[in-house]
Design a protein around this motif. Sequence first.
Motif, PDB file in Angstrom:
ATOM      1  N   GLN A   1     -16.118  14.849  -1.939  1.00 52.62           N
ATOM      2  CA  GLN A   1     -15.591  15.691  -0.874  1.00 52.62           C
ATOM      3  C   GLN A   1     -15.211  17.100  -1.316  1.00 52.62           C
ATOM      4  OE1 GLN A   1     -15.468  14.493   2.542  1.00 52.62           O
ATOM      5  NE2 GLN A   1     -16.920  13.233   1.418  1.00 52.62           N
ATOM      6  N   ASP A   2     -15.864  17.613  -2.351  1.00 49.66           N
ATOM      7  CA  ASP A   2     -15.583  19.000  -2.733  1.00 49.66           C
ATOM      8  C   ASP A   2     -16.525  19.919  -1.955  1.00 49.66           C
ATOM      9  OD1 ASP A   2     -17.835  19.828  -5.078  1.00 49.66           O
ATOM     10  OD2 ASP A   2     -17.492  17.690  -4.740  1.00 49.66           O
ATOM     11  N   THR A   3     -16.112  21.130  -1.744  1.00 47.84           N
ATOM     12  CA  THR A   3     -16.822  22.054  -0.863  1.00 47.84           C
ATOM     13  C   THR A   3     -18.255  22.350  -1.304  1.00 47.84           C
ATOM     14  OG1 THR A   3     -14.699  23.015  -0.293  1.00 47.84           O
ATOM     15  CG2 THR A   3     -16.633  24.270   0.312  1.00 47.84           C
ATOM     16  N   PRO A   4     -18.527  22.648  -2.597  1.00 47.40           N
ATOM     17  CA  PRO A   4     -19.926  22.916  -2.970  1.00 47.40           C
ATOM     18  C   PRO A   4     -20.840  21.721  -2.717  1.00 47.40           C
ATOM     19  CG  PRO A   4     -18.449  23.696  -4.689  1.00 47.40           C
ATOM     20  CD  PRO A   4     -17.619  22.916  -3.723  1.00 47.40           C
ATOM     21  N   THR A   5     -20.353  20.510  -2.980  1.00 51.09           N
ATOM     22  CA  THR A   5     -21.173  19.317  -2.751  1.00 51.09           C
ATOM     23  C   THR A   5     -21.435  19.131  -1.264  1.00 51.09           C
ATOM     24  OG1 THR A   5     -20.231  18.276  -4.708  1.00 51.09           O
ATOM     25  CG2 THR A   5     -21.320  16.823  -3.146  1.00 51.09           C
ATOM     26  N   LEU A   6     -20.429  19.381  -0.428  1.00 55.56           N
ATOM     27  CA  LEU A   6     -20.611  19.246   1.017  1.00 55.56           C
ATOM     28  C   LEU A   6     -21.595  20.283   1.547  1.00 55.56           C
ATOM     29  CD1 LEU A   6     -16.937  18.516   2.069  1.00 55.56           C
ATOM     30  CD2 LEU A   6     -18.847  16.904   2.025  1.00 55.56           C
ATOM     31  N   ALA A   7     -21.560  21.487   0.996  1.00 61.43           N
ATOM     32  CA  ALA A   7     -22.511  22.521   1.410  1.00 61.43           C
ATOM     33  C   ALA A   7     -23.938  22.120   1.033  1.00 61.43           C
ATOM     34  CB  ALA A   7     -22.137  23.855   0.780  1.00 61.43           C
ATOM     35  N   ARG A   8     -24.112  21.562  -0.178  1.00 63.34           N
ATOM     36  CA  ARG A   8     -25.440  21.087  -0.596  1.00 63.34           C
ATOM     37  C   ARG A   8     -25.897  19.925   0.281  1.00 63.34           C
ATOM     38  NH1 ARG A   8     -23.411  22.046  -5.598  1.00 63.34           N
ATOM     39  NH2 ARG A   8     -22.863  19.866  -5.961  1.00 63.34           N
ATOM     40  N   LEU A   9     -24.971  19.026   0.615  1.00 61.64           N
ATOM     41  CA  LEU A   9     -25.301  17.873   1.457  1.00 61.64           C
ATOM     42  C   LEU A   9     -25.802  18.331   2.822  1.00 61.64           C
ATOM     43  CD1 LEU A   9     -25.185  14.775   1.947  1.00 61.64           C
ATOM     44  CD2 LEU A   9     -22.886  15.143   2.838  1.00 61.64           C
ATOM     45  N   ALA A  10     -25.145  19.323   3.393  1.00 60.10           N
ATOM     46  CA  ALA A  10     -25.568  19.843   4.700  1.00 60.10           C
ATOM     47  C   ALA A  10     -26.990  20.390   4.628  1.00 60.10           C
ATOM     48  CB  ALA A  10     -24.596  20.922   5.170  1.00 60.10           C
ATOM     49  N   GLN A  11     -27.306  21.077   3.553  1.00 56.51           N
ATOM     50  CA  GLN A  11     -28.648  21.638   3.394  1.00 56.51           C
ATOM     51  C   GLN A  11     -29.673  20.531   3.146  1.00 56.51           C
ATOM     52  OE1 GLN A  11     -29.180  24.358   0.115  1.00 56.51           O
ATOM     53  NE2 GLN A  11     -30.681  25.546   1.282  1.00 56.51           N
ATOM     54  N   GLN A  12     -29.340  19.563   2.275  1.00 57.16           N
ATOM     55  CA  GLN A  12     -30.272  18.471   1.969  1.00 57.16           C
ATOM     56  C   GLN A  12     -30.574  17.631   3.198  1.00 57.16           C
ATOM     57  OE1 GLN A  12     -28.222  16.410  -1.130  1.00 57.16           O
ATOM     58  NE2 GLN A  12     -28.868  17.830  -2.746  1.00 57.16           N
ATOM     59  N   GLU A  13     -29.576  17.385   4.027  1.00 57.97           N
ATOM     60  CA  GLU A  13     -29.762  16.544   5.213  1.00 57.97           C
ATOM     61  C   GLU A  13     -30.374  17.311   6.377  1.00 57.97           C
ATOM     62  OE1 GLU A  13     -29.414  13.320   5.633  1.00 57.97           O
ATOM     63  OE2 GLU A  13     -28.655  12.928   3.614  1.00 57.97           O
ATOM     64  N   GLY A  14     -30.498  18.622   6.233  1.00 58.13           N
ATOM     65  CA  GLY A  14     -31.080  19.431   7.299  1.00 58.13           C
ATOM     66  C   GLY A  14     -30.189  19.521   8.524  1.00 58.13           C
ATOM     67  N   ALA A  15     -28.898  19.605   8.301  1.00 64.15           N
ATOM     68  CA  ALA A  15     -27.953  19.661   9.422  1.00 64.15           C
ATOM     69  C   ALA A  15     -28.100  20.983  10.171  1.00 64.15           C
ATOM     70  CB  ALA A  15     -26.526  19.511   8.907  1.00 64.15           C
ATOM     71  N   ASP A  16     -28.225  20.880  11.492  1.00 67.08           N
ATOM     72  CA  ASP A  16     -28.286  22.072  12.332  1.00 67.08           C
ATOM     73  C   ASP A  16     -26.886  22.602  12.622  1.00 67.08           C
ATOM     74  OD1 ASP A  16     -31.154  21.953  12.740  1.00 67.08           O
ATOM     75  OD2 ASP A  16     -30.752  20.199  13.995  1.00 67.08           O
ATOM     76  N   LEU A  17     -25.911  21.712  12.589  1.00 72.19           N
ATOM     77  CA  LEU A  17     -24.525  22.072  12.864  1.00 72.19           C
ATOM     78  C   LEU A  17     -23.621  21.243  11.965  1.00 72.19           C
ATOM     79  CD1 LEU A  17     -22.355  23.478  14.690  1.00 72.19           C
ATOM     80  CD2 LEU A  17     -22.530  21.475  16.177  1.00 72.19           C
ATOM     81  N   VAL A  18     -22.652  21.888  11.338  1.00 64.01           N
ATOM     82  CA  VAL A  18     -21.668  21.195  10.508  1.00 64.01           C
ATOM     83  C   VAL A  18     -20.307  21.380  11.169  1.00 64.01           C
ATOM     84  CG1 VAL A  18     -20.565  21.036   8.244  1.00 64.01           C
ATOM     85  CG2 VAL A  18     -22.988  21.592   8.408  1.00 64.01           C
ATOM     86  N   ILE A  19     -19.653  20.267  11.473  1.00 62.43           N
ATOM     87  CA  ILE A  19     -18.318  20.306  12.071  1.00 62.43           C
ATOM     88  C   ILE A  19     -17.342  19.820  11.017  1.00 62.43           C
ATOM     89  CG2 ILE A  19     -16.822  19.457  13.906  1.00 62.43           C
ATOM     90  CD1 ILE A  19     -19.370  19.080  15.589  1.00 62.43           C
TER      91      ILE A  19
END
Length: 138
Positions: free
Chosen positions: A46-64
Amino acid sequence: MRVLVIGGGGREHAIAHACARHGHEVLCTPGNPGIAAHARLIDSPQDTPTLARLAQQEGADLVIVGPEAYRPPAWSTSAPPWASPPSAPPAPPAASKGTRPGVRRSCSATASPPPRTTPSATSRPRWTTPRPSRPPSS
């Protein structure tokens, strides 16, 4: 639309449920068993850089981002260049939300009418004033 919800509380559950109800593909980290009924849970640090990478890897259109722990400045300083800034301004201090001056300030800022005042517990409302007794009708 693919939506990534970060958090695992009741607020995030409601967000995931609403997104799923509108037909969006919902991903959530860390999530909880209730959220699992509406979203695919992803186990991730749950650290911020990992969450940012996760959003990109999963192809998230929106992160809430639900919990306040991930909100600026931590998110904005470590977000990758492709990430858009948070869409909501920081919340005002909680101490001013429920106070009478705080409510009046927010009402005047939004041009909405202030709440009507009610008598305090120590004042005697007009409607409880004893009425003169009437003679019984025959």
